[in-house]
Design a protein around this motif. Structure first.
Motif, PDB file in Angstrom:
ATOM      1  N   SER A 262      50.636   1.971 -11.259  1.00 36.28           N
ATOM      2  CA  SER A 262      49.399   2.310 -12.023  1.00 36.28           C
ATOM      3  C   SER A 262      48.192   2.642 -11.350  1.00 36.28           C
ATOM      4  CB  SER A 262      48.697   1.889 -13.169  1.00 36.28           C
ATOM      5  OG  SER A 262      48.643   0.833 -13.236  1.00 36.28           O
TER       6      SER A 262
ATOM      7  N   GLU B 140      48.418   5.805  -9.222  1.00 38.23           N
ATOM      8  CA  GLU B 140      48.035   6.939 -10.499  1.00 38.23           C
ATOM      9  C   GLU B 140      46.989   7.238 -10.701  1.00 38.23           C
ATOM     10  OE1 GLU B 140      49.616   9.782 -13.238  1.00 38.23           O
ATOM     11  OE2 GLU B 140      50.992   9.374 -11.485  1.00 38.23           O
ATOM     12  N   LEU B 141      46.223   6.354 -11.011  1.00 40.08           N
ATOM     13  CA  LEU B 141      44.620   6.433 -11.388  1.00 40.08           C
ATOM     14  C   LEU B 141      43.647   7.260 -10.783  1.00 40.08           C
ATOM     15  CD1 LEU B 141      43.032   5.408 -13.726  1.00 40.08           C
ATOM     16  CD2 LEU B 141      43.144   3.118 -12.824  1.00 40.08           C
TER      17      LEU B 141
ATOM     18  N   ARG C 268      47.207  12.602 -18.121  1.00 42.71           N
ATOM     19  CA  ARG C 268      47.396  11.460 -17.018  1.00 42.71           C
ATOM     20  C   ARG C 268      46.308  10.487 -17.284  1.00 42.71           C
ATOM     21  NH1 ARG C 268      48.236  13.772 -11.228  1.00 42.71           N
ATOM     22  NH2 ARG C 268      49.446  12.231 -10.272  1.00 42.71           N
TER      23      ARG C 268
ATOM     24  N   ALA D 209      47.244   6.160 -17.228  1.00 40.11           N
ATOM     25  CA  ALA D 209      47.060   5.515 -15.389  1.00 40.11           C
ATOM     26  C   ALA D 209      46.197   4.222 -16.272  1.00 40.11           C
ATOM     27  CB  ALA D 209      46.825   6.154 -14.613  1.00 40.11           C
TER      28      ALA D 209
ATOM     29  N   THR E 135      48.460   1.431 -18.976  1.00 39.17           N
ATOM     30  CA  THR E 135      49.195   1.007 -18.100  1.00 39.17           C
ATOM     31  C   THR E 135      49.140  -0.308 -16.932  1.00 39.17           C
ATOM     32  OG1 THR E 135      51.035   3.045 -17.763  1.00 39.17           O
ATOM     33  CG2 THR E 135      50.746   1.108 -16.254  1.00 39.17           C
ATOM     34  N   ARG E 136      47.547   0.069 -16.857  1.00 37.55           N
ATOM     35  CA  ARG E 136      46.880  -1.029 -16.212  1.00 37.55           C
ATOM     36  C   ARG E 136      46.412  -2.405 -16.830  1.00 37.55           C
ATOM     37  NH1 ARG E 136      41.527   0.474 -12.664  1.00 37.55           N
ATOM     38  NH2 ARG E 136      41.566  -2.030 -11.379  1.00 37.55           N
TER      39      ARG E 136
END
Length: 173
Positions: free
Chosen positions: A38, A41-42, A82, A86, A89-90
């Motif tokens: 993540s 992705e972040l 998006r 991310a 999730t973090r």
């Protein structure tokens, strides 16, 4: 702290060491597993959103002339979604590691109470009430300090992912 606890009760220090080792390893492993992807992705999602916003503002006249503002808004909305995914999730990763460490702190404190309680109530009690209180509080204090370690590891990974993204941008002509 563990050494001070060992002076009061070696068994209580062993309990603290074992619970801290197991919970710390589990929290660090889960944090690394969940948030490592993540973090990358972040960084990419932030860059995509910045790119979409910059393109929207820098090319507003062209987008308007060709009727493409709606498409650009869709691109911005997708980039925001998006990024939000991310970040979620973090945050879940951080909450999970905090929960694991809090649970372990409680388990360690209860185990110390169960271990030292009967010893304190015996006729040959070697532990006074203040030492008993200190022995019960030390696990919570140690876990409170240790709880920052997974957060620091997550921050380190985030910085590395951002640095990787910056390196990619500076290497691309």
């Amino acid at each position: 702290s563990v050494l001070v606890l060992a002076l009061i009760s070696p068994l209580a220090a062993l309990i603290l060491t074992l619970t801290l080792s197991v919970a710390g390893s589990l929290a660090a492993w889960l944090s690394a597993r969940i948030s490592a992807s993540s973090d990358r992705e972040l960084a990419e999602a932030r860059a995509d959103l910045s790119d979409a916003l910059l393109e929207r503002f820098s090319a507003a006249e062209v987008l308007s002339a060709f009727g493409a503002i709606g498409l650009q808004r869709q691109r911005i909305t997708a980039a925001e979604a998006r990024l939000a995914n991310a970040q979620s999730t973090r945050v879940r990763s951080a909450g999970l590691t905090a929960a694991i460490l809090s649970l372990a702190a409680g388990v360690a404190s209860v185990m110390v109470i169960l271990t030292l309680g009967p010893e304190m109530q015996s006729e040959n009690a070697t532990i006074s009430a203040p030492l008993f209180a200190a022995a019960v509080i030390v696990p919570a204090a140690v876990f409170e300090v240790f709880a920052q370690v997974p957060a620091a590891l997550v921050a380190r990974r985030a910085v590395q992912a951002s640095a990787s993204r910056v390196a990619q941008l500076t290497e691309t002509p």
